[in-house]
Design a protein around this motif. Structure first.
Motif, PDB file in Angstrom:
ATOM      1  N   GLN A  29     -10.592  -9.397  -5.198  1.00  0.00           N
ATOM      2  CA  GLN A  29     -11.041  -7.867  -5.156  1.00  0.00           C
ATOM      3  C   GLN A  29     -12.748  -7.923  -5.960  1.00  0.00           C
ATOM      4  OE1 GLN A  29      -9.043 -10.115  -6.877  1.00  0.00           O
ATOM      5  NE2 GLN A  29      -7.477  -8.056  -7.088  1.00  0.00           N
TER       6      GLN A  29
ATOM      7  N   ALA B 258      -8.783  -2.295  -0.535  1.00  0.00           N
ATOM      8  CA  ALA B 258      -6.816  -1.886  -0.587  1.00  0.00           C
ATOM      9  C   ALA B 258      -7.277  -2.005  -1.546  1.00  0.00           C
ATOM     10  CB  ALA B 258      -6.507  -2.064  -0.012  1.00  0.00           C
ATOM     11  N   ALA B 259      -7.674  -3.138  -2.986  1.00  0.00           N
ATOM     12  CA  ALA B 259      -7.291  -2.924  -4.192  1.00  0.00           C
ATOM     13  C   ALA B 259      -8.563  -2.189  -5.004  1.00  0.00           C
ATOM     14  CB  ALA B 259      -7.495  -4.499  -4.448  1.00  0.00           C
TER      15      ALA B 259
ATOM     16  N   PHE C  80      -3.459  -1.669 -15.210  1.00  0.00           N
ATOM     17  CA  PHE C  80      -3.572  -2.399 -13.927  1.00  0.00           C
ATOM     18  C   PHE C  80      -3.649  -3.809 -13.724  1.00  0.00           C
ATOM     19  CE2 PHE C  80      -4.166  -2.741  -9.358  1.00  0.00           C
ATOM     20  CZ  PHE C  80      -3.624  -1.750  -8.870  1.00  0.00           C
TER      21      PHE C  80
ATOM     22  N   LYS D  46      -9.376   0.670  -4.471  1.00  0.00           N
ATOM     23  CA  LYS D  46      -8.434   2.172  -4.445  1.00  0.00           C
ATOM     24  C   LYS D  46      -7.647   2.419  -5.014  1.00  0.00           C
ATOM     25  CE  LYS D  46      -6.869   5.407  -0.267  1.00  0.00           C
ATOM     26  NZ  LYS D  46      -6.427   5.437   1.028  1.00  0.00           N
ATOM     27  N   ASP D  47      -6.238   1.391  -5.206  1.00  0.00           N
ATOM     28  CA  ASP D  47      -5.681   1.181  -5.991  1.00  0.00           C
ATOM     29  C   ASP D  47      -5.747   1.275  -7.264  1.00  0.00           C
ATOM     30  OD1 ASP D  47      -3.815   1.161  -3.495  1.00  0.00           O
ATOM     31  OD2 ASP D  47      -3.258  -1.295  -4.072  1.00  0.00           O
TER      32      ASP D  47
ATOM     33  N   TYR E 266      -1.682  -8.982  -3.609  1.00  0.00           N
ATOM     34  CA  TYR E 266      -1.815  -8.510  -2.558  1.00  0.00           C
ATOM     35  C   TYR E 266      -1.567  -9.798  -1.887  1.00  0.00           C
ATOM     36  CZ  TYR E 266      -3.974  -4.659  -4.840  1.00  0.00           C
ATOM     37  OH  TYR E 266      -4.265  -2.999  -5.602  1.00  0.00           O
TER      38      TYR E 266
ATOM     39  N   ASN F  84      -7.179   5.030  -7.966  1.00  0.00           N
ATOM     40  CA  ASN F  84      -6.171   5.835  -8.078  1.00  0.00           C
ATOM     41  C   ASN F  84      -5.135   5.779  -9.901  1.00  0.00           C
ATOM     42  OD1 ASN F  84      -6.234   7.058  -5.945  1.00  0.00           O
ATOM     43  ND2 ASN F  84      -4.501   5.516  -4.318  1.00  0.00           N
ATOM     44  N   PHE F  85      -4.934   4.724  -9.995  1.00  0.00           N
ATOM     45  CA  PHE F  85      -4.344   4.399 -11.548  1.00  0.00           C
ATOM     46  C   PHE F  85      -5.285   4.855 -12.354  1.00  0.00           C
ATOM     47  CE2 PHE F  85      -4.718   1.525 -15.150  1.00  0.00           C
ATOM     48  CZ  PHE F  85      -2.938   1.805 -16.156  1.00  0.00           C
TER      49      PHE F  85
ATOM     50  N   LYS G  50       0.437  -5.359  -9.092  1.00  0.00           N
ATOM     51  CA  LYS G  50       0.164  -5.040  -8.106  1.00  0.00           C
ATOM     52  C   LYS G  50      -0.589  -6.563  -7.321  1.00  0.00           C
ATOM     53  CE  LYS G  50      -0.557  -2.922  -3.697  1.00  0.00           C
ATOM     54  NZ  LYS G  50      -0.572  -1.622  -3.394  1.00  0.00           N
TER      55      LYS G  50
ATOM     56  N   SER H  91      -3.254  -7.106 -11.032  1.00  0.00           N
ATOM     57  CA  SER H  91      -3.805  -6.717  -9.776  1.00  0.00           C
ATOM     58  C   SER H  91      -3.967  -8.458  -9.386  1.00  0.00           C
ATOM     59  CB  SER H  91      -4.441  -6.479  -8.930  1.00  0.00           C
ATOM     60  OG  SER H  91      -6.075  -6.226  -9.508  1.00  0.00           O
TER      61      SER H  91
END
Length: 170
Positions: free
Chosen positions: A146, A156-157, A106, A159-160, A138, A163-164, A136, A108
Motif C-alpha cells: 500500500q 485501490a487499497a 480495517f 481508495k478502500d 489484495y 471508503n472504510f 481485505k 489489509s
C-alpha cells in the motif's frame, strides 16, 4: 473522536498498542483504526512456534514476498521471539487483552506477503473480541504494498481505506 490511528507493519502493531494505552489511561479512543499488514498479534493464535513454521513464511523463503526476505525474517524471529528479555511476549499479551476496545478496524494485506497468516489470525482475534473488523486481501501483493504509489493495487487499497473511513464517521 474523528481521529484514526493508522500504521504499516511495525506501525500497524503500534496502532494497536497506542489504542490499548489510550484505553488504559482512560483517554478518548479514535473512531477508527487501520493497521496495514499487521504482524505479531496473531503469533499465538496461529499455533506455530515461530515465523519459519507459518505457511505464508514460505512466500518469504521463495522470494515471492520481496519486501520480507527469509534472512531478514530469521533475524527478526531470533531477535524478537526467542529473547524474553525484550518483553515482546508480555507486550503482545497486553495488546491482546485490550483488543475488545478497538474501534472499527480495517485490516489489509497482500496474499503474497510473508506475514499473511498473522494478519488473518489477528483479524480472527479481533472478531472474537467483538471488534467490527473488515479484512481485505489484495491478490498477488506483498508486505506493505500500500506504500508504493506506482502500483495500481496500492491506489485501490487506499481508495478502500478512504471508503472504510467515510463509512465509519460518527
Amino acid at each position: 473522536s474523528e481521529m484514526t490511528v493508522m500504521g504499516c507493519s511495525a506501525g500497524a502493531a503500534m496502532t494497536v498498542f497506542v489504542i490499548a494505552e489510550l484505553h488504559k489511561r482512560n483517554l478518548p479512543l479514535p473512531s477508527t483504526a487501520v493497521p496495514i499488514s499487521l504482524p505479531l498479534l496473531g503469533d499465538a493464535a496461529t499455533g506455530y512456534a515461530g515465523l519459519e513454521q507459518w505457511p505464508s513464511y514460505e512466500k518469504s523463503r521463495s522470494g515471492r514476498d520481496a519486501f520480507l526476505r527469509a534472512p531478514l525474517m530469521f533475524d527478526f524471529n531470533k531477535t524478537l521471539f526467542k529473547r524474553p528479555s525484550y518483553g515482546l511476549a508480555q507486550t503482545l499479551d497486553y495488546a491482546r487483552e485490550h483488543l475488545r476496545v478497538m474501534p472499527p478496524t480495517f485490516l489489509s494485506l497482500g496474499t503474497e506477503e510473508a506475514l499473511a497468516d498473522t494478519v488473518r489470525a489477528s483479524a480472527r482475534l479481533m472478531k472474537e473480541a467483538g471488534v467490527n473488523v473488515v479484512t481485505k486481501e489484495y491478490h498477488g501483493m506483498q508486505h506493505c504494498f500500500q506504500s508504493f504509489n506506482m502500483i495500481p493495487e496500492a491506489a485501490a487499497a487506499k481508495k478502500d481505506i478512504v471508503n472504510f473511513l467515510n463509512s465509519n464517521r460518527k
